[in-house]
Scaffold this motif. Structure first.
Motif, PDB file in Angstrom:
ATOM      1  N   ALA A 204       1.434  -0.867   0.011  1.00  8.39           N
ATOM      2  CA  ALA A 204       0.121  -0.073  -0.107  1.00  8.39           C
ATOM      3  C   ALA A 204       0.841   0.991  -0.009  1.00  8.39           C
ATOM      4  N   ALA A 205       1.624   1.492  -1.604  1.00 13.87           N
ATOM      5  CA  ALA A 205       2.770   2.331  -1.209  1.00 13.87           C
ATOM      6  C   ALA A 205       1.771   4.000  -1.108  1.00 13.87           C
ATOM      7  N   THR A 206       2.675   5.180  -0.907  1.00 16.48           N
ATOM      8  CA  THR A 206       2.388   6.402  -0.938  1.00 16.48           C
ATOM      9  C   THR A 206       3.666   6.987  -1.145  1.00 16.48           C
ATOM     10  N   ASP A 207       3.737   8.489  -0.971  1.00 15.14           N
ATOM     11  CA  ASP A 207       4.520   9.496  -1.192  1.00 15.14           C
ATOM     12  C   ASP A 207       5.490   8.810  -2.564  1.00 15.14           C
ATOM     13  N   PHE A 208       4.621   9.209  -3.401  1.00 14.32           N
ATOM     14  CA  PHE A 208       5.035   9.282  -5.202  1.00 14.32           C
ATOM     15  C   PHE A 208       5.987  10.618  -5.937  1.00 14.32           C
ATOM     16  N   TYR A 209       6.898  10.062  -6.187  1.00 12.41           N
ATOM     17  CA  TYR A 209       7.184  11.448  -6.569  1.00 12.41           C
ATOM     18  C   TYR A 209       7.559  10.697  -8.841  1.00 12.41           C
ATOM     19  N   ASP A 210       6.870  12.093  -9.328  1.00  8.55           N
ATOM     20  CA  ASP A 210       6.319  12.028 -10.694  1.00  8.55           C
ATOM     21  C   ASP A 210       6.365  13.029 -10.935  1.00  8.55           C
ATOM     22  N   PHE A 211       7.432  14.054 -11.769  1.00  4.74           N
ATOM     23  CA  PHE A 211       7.500  15.255 -12.331  1.00  4.74           C
ATOM     24  C   PHE A 211       7.324  14.973 -14.167  1.00  4.74           C
ATOM     25  N   SER A 212       6.424  14.331 -14.222  1.00  2.00           N
ATOM     26  CA  SER A 212       6.456  14.398 -15.591  1.00  2.00           C
ATOM     27  C   SER A 212       5.157  15.597 -15.375  1.00  2.00           C
ATOM     28  N   ALA A 213       4.139  15.499 -14.818  1.00  2.00           N
ATOM     29  CA  ALA A 213       3.396  16.573 -15.396  1.00  2.00           C
ATOM     30  C   ALA A 213       3.892  18.247 -15.240  1.00  2.00           C
ATOM     31  N   TRP A 214       5.245  18.863 -14.799  1.00  2.00           N
ATOM     32  CA  TRP A 214       5.402  19.928 -13.943  1.00  2.00           C
ATOM     33  C   TRP A 214       5.819  20.634 -15.781  1.00  2.00           C
ATOM     34  N   PRO A 215       5.858  21.648 -15.642  1.00  2.00           N
ATOM     35  CA  PRO A 215       5.487  22.534 -16.771  1.00  2.00           C
ATOM     36  C   PRO A 215       7.015  22.472 -18.036  1.00  2.00           C
ATOM     37  N   ALA A 216       7.068  22.908 -19.456  1.00  2.00           N
ATOM     38  CA  ALA A 216       7.980  22.979 -19.863  1.00  2.00           C
ATOM     39  C   ALA A 216       9.472  23.422 -19.635  1.00  2.00           C
TER      40      ALA A 216
END
Length: 254
Positions: A204-216
């Motif tokens: 039951a994971a949490t604290d994900f990191y994902d920067f793909s949606a950050w603006p260019a």
């Protein structure tokens, strides 16, 4: 104008600004000490590169962690919810929730979410700390203040790392349906250690990191949050290597 303001603002943050100054200083130093300057340039360049969302995203590979998300519709029942410890910032002048670091809060929130979905499941909060102030005690106090019955909560304050948590909790978890709550980057190693103690856990994971949606305009500017994500990833690489080495020396270890 808006994007230009954001770019300039981002560049003036401590990490990119001081990194840029170091880079310029090392370029100047090339005139007098080329070897040291080259080593410094390579080092600071690597630090700045892994701190950019574009490179950091490729290192941490967030898509590979999605398999650790908990799907309640596939788990009709649950006996125990284990929330592993993380960072704490002890300060008696603050309430319990304010003494928990962001990582610990993120894990506890996921644990409380599951506790609400499965009202009959026991909530186990784990982790040592500093002196009498432990991660588990702060989590317990926070959970109670948010409406969880104290009788449902069990502490595990003696554990100082994940291996300790697995060993100390294993006797009370074997043969039960257990959800393991920890950070996404930490889940593979944590699951490995609990499995080694004979405990089957449901991630039951949490604290994900994902920067793909950050603006260019942010993708190529060093950011401390990205550096933190890469640091956590590297921490897990070292932790897994340590486990492998210990088991190579002693197959019964960990």
């Amino acid at each position: 104008m808006f994007e230009l303001k954001k770019i300039l603002g981002s560049m003036l943050m401590p990490l990119p600004l001081l990194g840029l100054f170091c880079f310029i200083g090392l370029l100047i130093a090339l005139r007098s000490n080329k070897f040291s300057a080259y080593v410094g340039l390579i080092t600071i360049s690597c630090l700045l590169l892994i701190s950019t969302p574009f490179i950091g995203q490729k290192i941490i590979d967030p898509n590979s962690q999605l398999k650790y998300t908990f799907l309640a519709n596939k788990q009709p029942t649950l006996d125990k919810i284990v929330v592993l410890g993380c960072d704490v910032n002890p300060n008696p002048q603050l309430n319990a929730s304010s003494q928990l670091g962001n990582c610990a809060k993120s894990r506890l929130v996921e644990g409380l979410r599951l506790a609400n979905i499965y009202p009959n499941a026991q909530l186990i909060v784990s982790g040592g700390g500093y002196g009498k102030i432990t991660n588990s005690s702060l989590m317990q106090q926070t959970a109670i203040s948010l409406g969880i019955n104290a009788a449902r909560i069990k502490q595990n304050p003696a554990a100082m790392d994940t291996a300790d948590e697995a060993k100390l909790l294993a006797p009370s978890l074997v043969d039960f349906k257990v959800a393991l709550v920890t950070s996404a980057s930490h889940m593979a190693r944590a699951t490995n250690l609990f499995n080694a103690q004979g405990v089957d856990v449901i991630p039951a994971a949490t604290d994900f990191y994902d920067f793909s949606a950050w603006p260019a305009h942010k993708q190529y500017i060093p950011n401390v949050e990205v550096l933190k994500a890469v640091t956590n990833y590297w921490h897990e690489v070292l932790g897994s290597a340590w486990i492998s080495m210990r088991r190579w020396i002693d197959p019964e270890a960990l």
